[in-house]
Enzyme design. Structure first.
Site, mmCIF file in Angstrom:
data_model
loop_
_atom_site.group_PDB
_atom_site.id
_atom_site.type_symbol
_atom_site.label_atom_id
_atom_site.label_comp_id
_atom_site.label_asym_id
_atom_site.label_seq_id
_atom_site.Cartn_x
_atom_site.Cartn_y
_atom_site.Cartn_z
ATOM 1 N N THR A 1 7.931 -10.457 -6.357
ATOM 2 C CA THR A 1 8.595 -9.548 -5.425
ATOM 3 C C THR A 1 7.581 -8.569 -4.834
ATOM 4 O OG1 THR A 1 9.169 -7.898 -7.112
ATOM 5 C CG2 THR A 1 10.729 -9.712 -6.754
ATOM 6 N N GLY A 2 7.964 -7.994 -3.703
ATOM 7 C CA GLY A 2 7.107 -6.996 -3.071
ATOM 8 C C GLY A 2 5.812 -7.565 -2.532
ATOM 9 N N ALA A 3 5.879 -8.705 -1.856
ATOM 10 C CA ALA A 3 4.676 -9.334 -1.301
ATOM 11 C C ALA A 3 4.744 -9.327 0.223
ATOM 12 C CB ALA A 3 4.524 -10.757 -1.832
ATOM 13 N N SER A 4 4.870 -8.137 0.800
ATOM 14 C CA SER A 4 5.052 -8.004 2.245
ATOM 15 C C SER A 4 3.751 -7.909 3.025
ATOM 16 C CB SER A 4 5.883 -6.753 2.565
ATOM 17 O OG SER A 4 7.196 -6.881 2.105
ATOM 18 N N GLY B 1 -2.659 -6.641 1.856
ATOM 19 C CA GLY B 1 -3.427 -5.605 1.154
ATOM 20 C C GLY B 1 -2.806 -5.171 -0.154
ATOM 21 N N ILE C 1 -0.695 -5.558 -4.081
ATOM 22 C CA ILE C 1 -0.844 -6.220 -5.373
ATOM 23 C C ILE C 1 -0.021 -7.505 -5.412
ATOM 24 C CG2 ILE C 1 -0.399 -5.996 -7.851
ATOM 25 C CD1 ILE C 1 -1.045 -3.021 -7.603
ATOM 26 N N GLY C 2 1.176 -7.508 -4.829
ATOM 27 C CA GLY C 2 2.020 -8.688 -4.854
ATOM 28 C C GLY C 2 1.329 -9.900 -4.255
ATOM 29 N N SER D 1 3.394 2.808 -13.793
ATOM 30 C CA SER D 1 2.379 3.543 -13.026
ATOM 31 C C SER D 1 1.634 4.595 -13.832
ATOM 32 C CB SER D 1 3.028 4.225 -11.808
ATOM 33 O OG SER D 1 3.463 3.270 -10.881
ATOM 34 N N TYR E 1 10.061 8.607 -8.507
ATOM 35 C CA TYR E 1 9.325 7.378 -8.785
ATOM 36 C C TYR E 1 8.888 7.315 -10.248
ATOM 37 C CZ TYR E 1 5.470 3.983 -8.405
ATOM 38 O OH TYR E 1 4.617 2.916 -8.574
#
Length: 281
Positions: free
Chosen positions: A27-30, A33, A35-36, A178, A192
């Site tokens: 997930t989160g591979a938009s 640049g 991490i995904g 994080s 967050y």
């Protein structure tokens, strides 16, 4: 069957494609640049088929912007170690309560009906503040995206693994935190930090829950990673806090996460692992 105390020479020789035949949802591979994207490329290079989740509107709102999903997918496709593996990309706003389950189903079907590896890399960026700034909307938004959606993803994934033959190998869940409990914490990003802390806290409980399905669950703290969100003097000041004199790069945590997905890491579960290059807070 009991195992011998030492692996055979054949077992010691590392398979260059240790994830051949496995499937993964990242997930989160938009954008390239992030991490995904780096995690997906590593998994693909190790032989896995990969489903790339993206939510372009979120990144488009940020200073760094979003890439075209087809460009991200093409970059991952270029790293494929197994020419028979697949790379598929699809959208999803994980703030919606039904979206995590739908996403797991779509990913599994797109990759042949089975899902082995879940990497929950997505997060809500911005829309946060210090104690005097946060409000219920901020807290709820981060809860929905950063924590609730991850638990629902794991739930949907676990239900699919439970339907497989007992002890089917290759089950892996990796979540992201994080380092909010280290050094001075994250006093200007309380919403967050709160939700990422929840994922770290629940790691061992999820690992115990999924152990019966031969699934390992671990959480990775990548530390400060250069994903194009900081420049200038602030960038240099952070770099100086690493013994190596440089920021973490997206491929730094990606190497750890890819290893956790392999059979070599089958004895590692329930852990929150820091991968931050000796960062001095």
């Amino acid at each position: 069957m009991p195992r011998l105390p030492h692996p055979t020479p054949e077992e010691l020789r590392r398979d260059p494609l240790p994830l051949r035949g496995r499937t993964a949802l990242v997930t989160g591979a938009s954008r390239r640049g992030g991490i995904g994207h780096a995690v997906a490329r590593r998994l693909a290079a190790y032989g896995a088929s990969v489903y790339l989740h993206h939510h372009v509107p979120h990144d488009a709102e940020q200073p760094w912007g979003a890439d075209r999903p087809e460009d991200v997918a093409e970059s991952v496709r270029g790293a494929l170690g197994d020419p028979g593996a697949r790379v598929v990309a699809g959208p999803g706003d994980l703030a919606g309560p039904d979206v995590p389950g739908e996403l797991v189903g779509r990913a599994a079907e797109a990759l042949g009906g089975r899902l082995d590896i879940l990497v929950a890399n997505h997060a809500q960026s911005g829309f946060d503040g210090a104690l005097d700034d946060i409000d219920p909307e901020m807290l709820d938004r981060h809860w929905a995206v950063d924590t609730r959606s991850v638990i629902l993803l794991v739930q949907a994934y676990a239900r699919r693994r439970a339907a497989l033959p007992p002890r089917t190998p290759g089950g892996r869940v990796v979540m992201m935190t994080s380092g909010q409990d280290m050094g001075g914490g994250m006093p200007r990003e309380l919403a967050y930090a709160l939700q990422k802390g929840a994922l770290a806290s629940v790691t061992r409980s999820l690992a115990t829950t999924l152990a019966e399905h031969a699934v390992t669950v671990n959480t990775v703290n990548p530390g400060p990673v250069d994903t194009d969100y900081l420049t200038g003097d602030d960038y240099d000041a952070v770099a100086a806090l690493f013994p190596a004199g440089r920021w973490g790069m997206p491929d730094d945590p990606a190497r750890l996460i890819a290893w956790l997905a392999t059979d070599e890491a089958e004895w590692v579960t329930g852990q929150v692992i820091d991968s931050e290059g000796g960062f001095r807070r």
